[in-house]
Design an enzyme around this catalytic site. Structure first.
Site, PDB file in Angstrom:
ATOM      1  N   LYS A  15      -2.267  -6.744   6.090  1.00  0.00           N
ATOM      2  CA  LYS A  15      -3.312  -6.764   5.065  1.00  0.00           C
ATOM      3  C   LYS A  15      -2.819  -7.486   3.805  1.00  0.00           C
ATOM      4  CE  LYS A  15      -3.858  -2.282   4.770  1.00  0.00           C
ATOM      5  NZ  LYS A  15      -2.827  -1.799   5.707  1.00  0.00           N
ATOM      6  N   ARG A  90      -8.642   4.704   1.290  1.00  0.00           N
ATOM      7  CA  ARG A  90      -7.816   5.127   2.419  1.00  0.00           C
ATOM      8  C   ARG A  90      -8.300   6.448   3.001  1.00  0.00           C
ATOM      9  NH1 ARG A  90      -2.778   2.224   1.568  1.00  0.00           N
ATOM     10  NH2 ARG A  90      -1.152   2.815   3.029  1.00  0.00           N
ATOM     11  N   ARG A 129      10.559  -5.833   7.638  1.00  0.00           N
ATOM     12  CA  ARG A 129       9.877  -6.419   6.478  1.00  0.00           C
ATOM     13  C   ARG A 129      10.780  -6.462   5.246  1.00  0.00           C
ATOM     14  NH1 ARG A 129       4.011  -4.208   5.027  1.00  0.00           N
ATOM     15  NH2 ARG A 129       4.978  -2.196   4.628  1.00  0.00           N
ATOM     16  N   ARG A 162      11.557  -1.907   1.333  1.00  0.00           N
ATOM     17  CA  ARG A 162      10.912  -0.764   0.687  1.00  0.00           C
ATOM     18  C   ARG A 162      11.510   0.543   1.184  1.00  0.00           C
ATOM     19  NH1 ARG A 162       4.606  -1.907   1.612  1.00  0.00           N
ATOM     20  NH2 ARG A 162       4.723   0.329   1.985  1.00  0.00           N
ATOM     21  N   ARG A 173       3.406   7.527   8.282  1.00  0.00           N
ATOM     22  CA  ARG A 173       2.332   6.718   7.685  1.00  0.00           C
ATOM     23  C   ARG A 173       1.271   6.390   8.735  1.00  0.00           C
ATOM     24  NH1 ARG A 173       6.144   2.399   5.292  1.00  0.00           N
ATOM     25  NH2 ARG A 173       4.333   1.055   5.146  1.00  0.00           N
TER      26      ARG A 173
HETATM   27  P1  ADP Z   1       1.245   0.330   3.904  1.00  0.00           P
HETATM   28  O1  ADP Z   1      -0.172  -0.100   3.991  1.00  0.00           O
HETATM   29  O2  ADP Z   1       2.184  -0.632   4.550  1.00  0.00           O
HETATM   30  O3  ADP Z   1       1.481   1.755   4.348  1.00  0.00           O
HETATM   31  P2  ADP Z   1       1.073   0.389   1.003  1.00  0.00           P
HETATM   32  O4  ADP Z   1       1.931  -0.431   0.142  1.00  0.00           O
HETATM   33  O5  ADP Z   1      -0.384   0.093   1.053  1.00  0.00           O
HETATM   34  O6  ADP Z   1       1.744   0.305   2.423  1.00  0.00           O
HETATM   35  O7  ADP Z   1       1.202   1.944   0.610  1.00  0.00           O
HETATM   36  C1  ADP Z   1       2.440   2.570   0.474  1.00  0.00           C
HETATM   37  C2  ADP Z   1       2.224   4.026   0.081  1.00  0.00           C
HETATM   38  O8  ADP Z   1       1.529   4.106  -1.186  1.00  0.00           O
HETATM   39  C3  ADP Z   1       1.377   4.876   1.036  1.00  0.00           C
HETATM   40  O9  ADP Z   1       2.131   5.384   2.118  1.00  0.00           O
HETATM   41  C4  ADP Z   1       0.885   5.979   0.073  1.00  0.00           C
HETATM   42  O10 ADP Z   1       1.887   6.931  -0.177  1.00  0.00           O
HETATM   43  C5  ADP Z   1       0.640   5.220  -1.212  1.00  0.00           C
HETATM   44  N1  ADP Z   1      -0.756   4.749  -1.284  1.00  0.00           N
HETATM   45  C6  ADP Z   1      -1.156   3.451  -1.225  1.00  0.00           C
HETATM   46  N2  ADP Z   1      -2.493   3.366  -1.300  1.00  0.00           N
HETATM   47  C7  ADP Z   1      -2.963   4.646  -1.410  1.00  0.00           C
HETATM   48  C8  ADP Z   1      -4.256   5.229  -1.518  1.00  0.00           C
HETATM   49  N3  ADP Z   1      -5.363   4.490  -1.516  1.00  0.00           N
HETATM   50  N4  ADP Z   1      -4.347   6.594  -1.615  1.00  0.00           N
HETATM   51  C9  ADP Z   1      -3.261   7.339  -1.636  1.00  0.00           C
HETATM   52  N5  ADP Z   1      -2.006   6.862  -1.526  1.00  0.00           N
HETATM   53  C10 ADP Z   1      -1.846   5.526  -1.415  1.00  0.00           C
END
Ligand code: ADP
Length: 233
Positions: A15, A90, A129, A162, A173
């Site tokens: 994404k 999400r 990554r 990360r 996740r």
């Molecule tokens: P990925 O999509 O690879 O899991 P992201 O960078 O989008 O990674 O998200 C990393 C972390 O940030 C998630 O595992 C969560 O803890 C937090 N996070 C990101 N977006 C949200 C959201 N919309 N609501 C709650 N937590 C979020």
């Protein structure tokens, strides 16, 4: 009229990579909730400290904090032509919230590309990554290497892995995604907004497919490349 695109899909499906490509060739701004949290962590804000405790466990950060952060970002002047949301909404609460927020700005969710790939691919991508410190550009140690090891091609900043890109956290996740985010697929399908894209292909092919499908759904004067991009598959 502003355009609002929500990118949906499991962690590691690409994404962020696609959002950056799309944003670079349109007037749409890429907003990644994960990147906003990581910026807060880097700047050691209260939000960052709190978010980190959830992120390191692979859990979602509480909705009230996440929603406030996104609302704040969308209200910025640079978002007036529209945004590509990556990582938000999400869960169903966040999906309802974004409709309300966008309505306040005279908009709505226009299209929801849903990018998918098998779990084994996600794990392979996430565990290899590397992310750029300055702007979150994304690399992979085998599939998408930077020109100089450990250095971002775009801004010269350091690449790092990360804290949540470990095998254990990834499993959590993906579980959270299946449990909380998957219901949004039907939610947006029912609204006629869903665009299914096969994420298990080369980056360029995913972009082509994405643009091809987006063009069918969106005609927008602000997103010139979407309107005029080559649409041959
Ligand atoms: P990925 O999509 O690879 O899991 P992201 O960078 O989008 O990674 O998200 C990393 C972390 O940030 C998630 O595992 C969560 O803890 C937090 N996070 C990101 N977006 C949200 C959201 N919309 N609501 C709650 N937590 C979020």
């Amino acid at each position: 009229m502003a355009i609002f695109i929500v990118l949906l899909g499991p962690p590691g499906v690409g994404k962020g990579t696609q959002a950056k490509i799309l944003a670079a060739s349109t007037k749409l701004v890429h907003i990644s909730s994960g990147e906003l949290f990581r910026e807060n962590i880097k700047n050691q804000t209260e939000l960052g400290k709190l978010a980190k405790s959830y992120m390191d466990k692979g859990e979602l950060v509480p909705d009230d904090l996440t929603i406030a952060m996104i609302r704040d970002r969308i209200a910025h002047e640079d978002c007036k032509n529209g945004v590509i949301l990556d990582g938000f909404p999400r869960n169903p609460i966040q999906a309802d919230e974004i409709e309300e927020t966008l309505a306040e700005f005279g908009g709505q969710v226009d299209a929801v590309p849903y990018i998918t790939a098998a779990e084994s691919i996600l794990i392979e991508r996430i565990c290899g990554r590397w992310t750029c410190r300055a702007q979150g550009h994304i690399y992979h140690q085998e599939f998408n290497m930077p020109k100089r090891a450990g250095i971002c091609d775009y801004d010269g900043s350091e690449l790092y892995q990360r804290d949540d890109d470990t095998a254990e956290t990834v499993a959590k996740r993906i579980h959270v995604y299946l449990d909380q985010t998957i219901p949004l697929v039907e939610y947006y399908r029912k609204k006629g907004k869903l665009i299914e894209v096969n994420g298990a292909q080369a980056v360029e092919q995913v972009t082509k497919d994405l643009l091809y499908e987006l063009k069918k759904l969106i005609i927008c004067e602000y997103a010139e490349p979407i309107k005029t991009a080559s649409v041959e598959k």
